[in-house]
Design an enzyme around this catalytic site. Sequence first.
Site, PDB file in Angstrom:
ATOM      1  N   ASP A 355      -1.327 -11.162  -5.015  1.00  0.00           N
ATOM      2  CA  ASP A 355      -0.291 -11.627  -4.107  1.00  0.00           C
ATOM      3  C   ASP A 355      -0.734 -12.714  -3.134  1.00  0.00           C
ATOM      4  O   ASP A 355       0.097 -13.483  -2.665  1.00  0.00           O
ATOM      5  CB  ASP A 355       0.287 -10.437  -3.338  1.00  0.00           C
ATOM      6  CG  ASP A 355       1.102  -9.522  -4.252  1.00  0.00           C
ATOM      7  OD1 ASP A 355       1.729 -10.039  -5.184  1.00  0.00           O
ATOM      8  OD2 ASP A 355       1.102  -8.306  -4.037  1.00  0.00           O
ATOM      9  N   TYR A 443       8.132  -5.515  -3.149  1.00  0.00           N
ATOM     10  CA  TYR A 443       7.234  -4.679  -2.363  1.00  0.00           C
ATOM     11  C   TYR A 443       7.051  -5.217  -0.969  1.00  0.00           C
ATOM     12  O   TYR A 443       7.000  -6.423  -0.764  1.00  0.00           O
ATOM     13  CB  TYR A 443       5.852  -4.636  -3.033  1.00  0.00           C
ATOM     14  CG  TYR A 443       5.483  -3.255  -3.493  1.00  0.00           C
ATOM     15  CD1 TYR A 443       5.764  -2.840  -4.788  1.00  0.00           C
ATOM     16  CD2 TYR A 443       4.885  -2.356  -2.623  1.00  0.00           C
ATOM     17  CE1 TYR A 443       5.437  -1.564  -5.203  1.00  0.00           C
ATOM     18  CE2 TYR A 443       4.552  -1.079  -3.049  1.00  0.00           C
ATOM     19  CZ  TYR A 443       4.838  -0.686  -4.336  1.00  0.00           C
ATOM     20  OH  TYR A 443       4.518   0.575  -4.753  1.00  0.00           O
TER      21      TYR A 443
END
Length: 712
Positions: A355, A443
């Site tokens: 990420d 998320y």
Amino acid sequence: MNSSFLSHILCFSLCLFLLLLFTLSWLQTPIPPSTSPDHLLTHPKPTQASSLPSTPSHPLDPLTISEITTIRSILISQPHFSSSPSSLIFHSLSLDPPDKDVVLSWSSGDPLPPRRASAVVRFNGQAHSLSIDLSTGTVSSLPNPVSGFPTMTIEDMTSSALAPLSDPAFNRSVIARGVRTSDLACLPVSSGWFGREIENKRRLIKVQCYSIEGTANFYMRPIEGLTVLVDMDTKEVVEITDEGGNIPIPKSAGTDYRYDELRGSSEKGRPLRPISIEQPEGPSFEVVDGHRVKWAGWEFHLKADARAGLVVSAATVADPITGKRRSMLYKGFASELFVPYMDPTDAWYFKTYMDAGEYGFGLQAMPLVPLNDCPRNAYYMDGTFVAADGRPYVRKNMICLYESYAGDIGWRHSESPITGLEIREVRPKVTLVARMAASVANYDYIVDWEFQTDGIIRVKVGLSGILMVKGSPYTHITQFPSKQDTYGTLLSENIIGVIHDHFITFHLDLDIDGANNSFVKVQLSRQGTDSDATPRRSYLKATRHIAQTEKEAQIKLKLYEPYEFHVINSDKTTRVGNPVGYKVVPAGTAAALLDLKDPPQIRGAFTNNQIWVTPRDKKEEWAGGLFVYQNKGEDTLAVWSERDRPIENKDIVLWYTLGFHHIPCQEDFPIMPIVSSSFDLKPVNFFERNPILNSAPNLEKDLPVCTAAASS
Ligand SMILES: *[C@@H]1O[C@H](CO)[C@@H](O)[C@H](O)[C@H]1NC(C)=O
Ligand SMILES: *[C@@H]1O[C@H](CO)[C@@H](O)[C@H](O)[C@H]1NC(C)=O
């Protein structure tokens, strides 16, 4: 604050990544002809844009709006780029900080050392790593990593997610599943590296879509098995796989999580009366010149970063006895995340996100929500980032800072009647939290740096948001064919929560009372006894070993072979002779268990150990490499550490990986209650004694007059 500007920023943030608003807005208005951020972004004057100072005042202050603007003009006028300035794409641009000795010898009021920046740009498909000197306007080129591509721009993500719509076969597949093309919400999924020839030359992304019909929580309505491989540069649809024709789109009922949708429903909430923290005399912390924080003996520099999210620098703590400032942490940040899903089938095997290096952990950090993300007494700090066209923009309220009192105890002792002493001594525990929350598509990661008065820093990561789920033909677990692996848990009818891991690898440049430190493994091991001398058969003994080289500091945690891990300054000792130190104290965590030769694990090899120690090297900040996207893992922390360089009494960096295994459960549907874990950096013989001995207890007379209803 200018509210129309705020709405632009909000729109920018949300549309650009989630595509949710993008999809919605395009239902109501025609698709904008361009996906460049220009029509979404205003380029405000600095005074309107940010609460941050318009000029830097500390050597580590991030690039300001005007510095970014200057760098953009410098770069577009470079002979190499000036033929076509609009083809110059900015993938990252941030401060290239001065050397550590320069920063440490600088004091407030001194002129700033020369400001430099590092940029990664692409021009005609070619990446360039550049170093820019702001005072002279000179630009120098740095070598590129051997493989991989730079962090995606937000524009890469949005335009790729729209690309499949240009392909009639894709539209036909969607319609065949009973989904209107106007109800699509599509996500750009980084495609990893799996050794295919095509991955060497082209920037690729996989796009998967959901139906947004009837719910904001489109993540729960996957069009399972429909995966589109897109070339990020040409937006060409390279490949479509459609393997889920028999799998229905899960229903939308019960998936919404917005309060406005749920407040009228019959489902019971958990009623609580309002709660708040009062600071009748104001906060005890101070933020000087936008980034320098002072609180309860601590001083540190705090800033937002497009890739790392939140960076803590130059942290020092005052010695309670001498009053002197002592260095502790020169730089700490989340260097990389690795999130492999545990499903090897066609539509899932590539889901192995990084990420920070692929998406930008800071770029995905949205404005915090006052009163809920952070309490009422919070102070907010903005981030200044760069769009693909090189123009600056401001992410409002990206970091918050607040004093936390959760009713916990700092230390205590009371005497029992046996001694006859009437002693009841207790001190409340108040801490200072610096927080950010990144929403990497579905998320949400909450990262807290919690400073404590006793010298501890607790780094905490919370996971919330929405699961990435898999559509299933089944509505009850009894329907699963007995031999078939489900790869997860049936959470609701036709929805499987797929098992996955989360790893967050922190770069911790500890400087314990100076830059030259050593890493000590303190082993606790069972010793046998001489049974003539003692009735005991065994005891535990602590043995210290100073790691000489990197390989001795590759640590896998083991419950039955316990160690403490200290970073010490062997030139500085306490009054009684112990070397001063800090230890890293793991809490609940998880290890990477994939095959070391599995392509995602080769790239994510920085998670092969929970702790690593490397000699500090400015080129080694990003645990997965500088260019993470589609790289082959030649530039990871694991590769650097194999060089086995000396680490004794050197300027060292400790890397700690916090891990989570996640087997989803029904409570995670339709949105997950937060799961969190942490680790501590804790003084160990750093202070001469308890550093908060002479702290005051709470007294009724100091507190605001609010009657506690429960006790009245
Ligand atoms: C696919 O559907 C979208 C949305 O309805 C439409 O804009 C687009 O033109 C279609 N693509 C093709 C190739 O027909
Ligand atoms: C750290 O150690 C190196 C030798 O490894 C030495 O050259 C340097 O001066 C030391 N730095 C400090 C701040 O003591």
